[in-house]
Design a protein around this motif. Sequence first.
Motif, PDB file in Angstrom:
ATOM      1  N   VAL A 298      -2.138   0.751   8.570  1.00  0.00           N
ATOM      2  CA  VAL A 298      -3.521   0.538   8.157  1.00  0.00           C
ATOM      3  C   VAL A 298      -4.285   0.176   9.433  1.00  0.00           C
ATOM      4  O   VAL A 298      -3.906  -0.760  10.140  1.00  0.00           O
ATOM      5  CB  VAL A 298      -3.647  -0.610   7.130  1.00  0.00           C
ATOM      6  N   PHE A 299      -5.312   0.958   9.759  1.00  0.00           N
ATOM      7  CA  PHE A 299      -6.141   0.634  10.921  1.00  0.00           C
ATOM      8  C   PHE A 299      -6.969  -0.600  10.583  1.00  0.00           C
ATOM      9  O   PHE A 299      -7.621  -0.648   9.541  1.00  0.00           O
ATOM     10  CB  PHE A 299      -7.071   1.793  11.280  1.00  0.00           C
ATOM     11  N   LEU A 300      -6.949  -1.583  11.451  1.00  0.00           N
ATOM     12  CA  LEU A 300      -7.704  -2.813  11.203  1.00  0.00           C
ATOM     13  C   LEU A 300      -9.099  -2.699  11.809  1.00  0.00           C
ATOM     14  O   LEU A 300      -9.527  -3.509  12.624  1.00  0.00           O
ATOM     15  CB  LEU A 300      -6.930  -4.027  11.728  1.00  0.00           C
ATOM     16  N   TYR A 301      -9.766  -1.656  11.362  1.00  0.00           N
ATOM     17  CA  TYR A 301     -11.155  -1.386  11.723  1.00  0.00           C
ATOM     18  C   TYR A 301     -11.911  -1.153  10.430  1.00  0.00           C
ATOM     19  O   TYR A 301     -11.465  -0.393   9.575  1.00  0.00           O
ATOM     20  CB  TYR A 301     -11.276  -0.086  12.529  1.00  0.00           C
ATOM     21  N   ARG A 302     -13.080  -1.758  10.318  1.00  0.00           N
ATOM     22  CA  ARG A 302     -13.947  -1.481   9.175  1.00  0.00           C
ATOM     23  C   ARG A 302     -15.011  -0.456   9.521  1.00  0.00           C
ATOM     24  O   ARG A 302     -15.595   0.160   8.646  1.00  0.00           O
ATOM     25  CB  ARG A 302     -14.575  -2.759   8.663  1.00  0.00           C
TER      26      ARG A 302
ATOM     27  N   ASP B 203      -9.746  -7.605   4.354  1.00  0.00           N
ATOM     28  CA  ASP B 203     -10.036  -9.028   4.130  1.00  0.00           C
ATOM     29  C   ASP B 203      -8.802  -9.785   3.649  1.00  0.00           C
ATOM     30  O   ASP B 203      -8.522 -10.884   4.117  1.00  0.00           O
ATOM     31  CB  ASP B 203     -11.189  -9.207   3.141  1.00  0.00           C
ATOM     32  N   GLU B 204      -8.072  -9.204   2.730  1.00  0.00           N
ATOM     33  CA  GLU B 204      -6.866  -9.843   2.196  1.00  0.00           C
ATOM     34  C   GLU B 204      -5.800  -9.986   3.281  1.00  0.00           C
ATOM     35  O   GLU B 204      -5.186 -11.032   3.443  1.00  0.00           O
ATOM     36  CB  GLU B 204      -6.322  -9.013   1.021  1.00  0.00           C
ATOM     37  N   LEU B 205      -5.602  -8.944   4.044  1.00  0.00           N
ATOM     38  CA  LEU B 205      -4.572  -8.923   5.090  1.00  0.00           C
ATOM     39  C   LEU B 205      -4.883  -9.923   6.207  1.00  0.00           C
ATOM     40  O   LEU B 205      -4.032 -10.733   6.577  1.00  0.00           O
ATOM     41  CB  LEU B 205      -4.467  -7.506   5.658  1.00  0.00           C
ATOM     42  N   THR B 206      -6.090  -9.853   6.740  1.00  0.00           N
ATOM     43  CA  THR B 206      -6.432 -10.762   7.839  1.00  0.00           C
ATOM     44  C   THR B 206      -6.451 -12.220   7.371  1.00  0.00           C
ATOM     45  O   THR B 206      -6.021 -13.113   8.096  1.00  0.00           O
ATOM     46  CB  THR B 206      -7.780 -10.379   8.488  1.00  0.00           C
ATOM     47  N   SER B 207      -6.906 -12.460   6.163  1.00  0.00           N
ATOM     48  CA  SER B 207      -6.928 -13.815   5.626  1.00  0.00           C
ATOM     49  C   SER B 207      -5.514 -14.356   5.437  1.00  0.00           C
ATOM     50  O   SER B 207      -5.208 -15.480   5.846  1.00  0.00           O
ATOM     51  CB  SER B 207      -7.683 -13.833   4.296  1.00  0.00           C
ATOM     52  N   SER B 208      -4.635 -13.567   4.832  1.00  0.00           N
ATOM     53  CA  SER B 208      -3.268 -14.034   4.563  1.00  0.00           C
ATOM     54  C   SER B 208      -2.471 -14.253   5.848  1.00  0.00           C
ATOM     55  O   SER B 208      -1.571 -15.075   5.887  1.00  0.00           O
ATOM     56  CB  SER B 208      -2.531 -13.063   3.643  1.00  0.00           C
ATOM     57  N   MET B 209      -2.827 -13.530   6.913  1.00  0.00           N
ATOM     58  CA  MET B 209      -2.110 -13.667   8.180  1.00  0.00           C
ATOM     59  C   MET B 209      -2.834 -14.597   9.157  1.00  0.00           C
ATOM     60  O   MET B 209      -2.348 -14.824  10.267  1.00  0.00           O
ATOM     61  CB  MET B 209      -1.901 -12.291   8.810  1.00  0.00           C
TER      62      MET B 209
ATOM     63  N   ILE C 121      -5.639  -0.532  19.852  1.00  0.00           N
ATOM     64  CA  ILE C 121      -5.979  -0.247  18.456  1.00  0.00           C
ATOM     65  C   ILE C 121      -5.137  -1.142  17.548  1.00  0.00           C
ATOM     66  O   ILE C 121      -3.915  -0.984  17.492  1.00  0.00           O
ATOM     67  CB  ILE C 121      -5.735   1.237  18.127  1.00  0.00           C
ATOM     68  N   PRO C 122      -5.766  -2.082  16.822  1.00  0.00           N
ATOM     69  CA  PRO C 122      -4.992  -2.942  15.931  1.00  0.00           C
ATOM     70  C   PRO C 122      -4.630  -2.204  14.643  1.00  0.00           C
ATOM     71  O   PRO C 122      -5.486  -1.608  13.991  1.00  0.00           O
ATOM     72  CB  PRO C 122      -5.938  -4.111  15.659  1.00  0.00           C
ATOM     73  N   VAL C 123      -3.345  -2.240  14.330  1.00  0.00           N
ATOM     74  CA  VAL C 123      -2.854  -1.613  13.098  1.00  0.00           C
ATOM     75  C   VAL C 123      -1.921  -2.579  12.387  1.00  0.00           C
ATOM     76  O   VAL C 123      -1.254  -3.397  13.025  1.00  0.00           O
ATOM     77  CB  VAL C 123      -2.102  -0.282  13.359  1.00  0.00           C
ATOM     78  N   TYR C 124      -1.911  -2.488  11.079  1.00  0.00           N
ATOM     79  CA  TYR C 124      -0.878  -3.168  10.312  1.00  0.00           C
ATOM     80  C   TYR C 124       0.193  -2.121  10.074  1.00  0.00           C
ATOM     81  O   TYR C 124      -0.048  -1.117   9.406  1.00  0.00           O
ATOM     82  CB  TYR C 124      -1.416  -3.717   8.989  1.00  0.00           C
ATOM     83  N   ASN C 125       1.371  -2.326  10.661  1.00  0.00           N
ATOM     84  CA  ASN C 125       2.483  -1.385  10.546  1.00  0.00           C
ATOM     85  C   ASN C 125       3.298  -1.769   9.314  1.00  0.00           C
ATOM     86  O   ASN C 125       3.926  -2.831   9.283  1.00  0.00           O
ATOM     87  CB  ASN C 125       3.333  -1.442  11.820  1.00  0.00           C
ATOM     88  N   LEU C 126       3.276  -0.913   8.290  1.00  0.00           N
ATOM     89  CA  LEU C 126       3.988  -1.205   7.054  1.00  0.00           C
ATOM     90  C   LEU C 126       5.497  -1.270   7.273  1.00  0.00           C
ATOM     91  O   LEU C 126       6.187  -2.063   6.638  1.00  0.00           O
ATOM     92  CB  LEU C 126       3.661  -0.163   5.981  1.00  0.00           C
ATOM     93  N   THR C 127       6.021  -0.433   8.186  1.00  0.00           N
ATOM     94  CA  THR C 127       7.452  -0.422   8.458  1.00  0.00           C
ATOM     95  C   THR C 127       7.893  -1.731   9.105  1.00  0.00           C
ATOM     96  O   THR C 127       8.892  -2.327   8.726  1.00  0.00           O
ATOM     97  CB  THR C 127       7.819   0.764   9.378  1.00  0.00           C
TER      98      THR C 127
ATOM     99  N   PRO D 147     -11.877   2.949   7.754  1.00  0.00           N
ATOM    100  CA  PRO D 147     -10.472   3.338   7.650  1.00  0.00           C
ATOM    101  C   PRO D 147      -9.543   2.228   7.166  1.00  0.00           C
ATOM    102  O   PRO D 147      -8.416   2.503   6.766  1.00  0.00           O
ATOM    103  CB  PRO D 147     -10.113   3.754   9.079  1.00  0.00           C
ATOM    104  N   SER D 148     -10.017   0.984   7.137  1.00  0.00           N
ATOM    105  CA  SER D 148      -9.153  -0.114   6.707  1.00  0.00           C
ATOM    106  C   SER D 148      -8.778  -0.025   5.230  1.00  0.00           C
ATOM    107  O   SER D 148      -7.887  -0.726   4.778  1.00  0.00           O
ATOM    108  CB  SER D 148      -9.809  -1.459   6.999  1.00  0.00           C
ATOM    109  N   GLY D 149      -9.422   0.862   4.504  1.00  0.00           N
ATOM    110  CA  GLY D 149      -9.120   1.026   3.085  1.00  0.00           C
ATOM    111  C   GLY D 149      -8.053   2.066   2.797  1.00  0.00           C
ATOM    112  O   GLY D 149      -7.798   2.375   1.633  1.00  0.00           O
TER     113      GLY D 149
END
Length: 184
Positions: free
Chosen positions: A30-34, A147-153, A78-84, A112-114
């Motif tokens: 998930v690209f951490l760009y809004r 929002d959920e990802l950045t908040s939880s982390m 480029i900040p990404v959330y890597n699911l793997t 793209p964050s969606g």
Amino acid sequence: MAFKNLDDYKKEKYGGKFILQNDGDNADVVFLYRSTKDVMVADCHYIKSPEYSGYVHCSGRGCPACEKGVRVQSKLFIPVYNLTANGVQFWDRTPKFEPQLAADVFNRFPDPSGYVFKITRNGAANDINTRYNIQAINRCPKNLQYDELTSSMGITFPDYYENICKDVDTSTLTKWLNASSSSS
């Protein structure tokens, strides 16, 4: 220098970096760009010292790294959330990658964050002709939305970029560089 197990070695060498090493390697991210306004570029140096090895911001005029001849590099982290890997990583690219990021990501998905994207490497290790295929494969589940990802982390941008490129004062940078040149 002591031996390390392979996992610890890779963590130290690649920790925090998104890497696809071999032809055909892929990951879902998930690209951490809004929006395109979130994209950041830095002029930096890569240094190695006993205290710190990694990127530091170039301080411009009077920069100790420039004075030591350490090459200035422009980087697109480029900040990404890597699911793997189940974590936030930075994909280290040069600004030459920006047109592909725009074409494959932002032109099709203004936020793209969606979405979950599959990134596939096309090219052998160390091949300068390596290309990446970036395709949206799904909408993000709620727990992976920005929002959920950045908040939880506990992540806030742009502060989180400090994990990939340090902003240090000239005296600290000079100390690191001097320690590096005095070590064998």
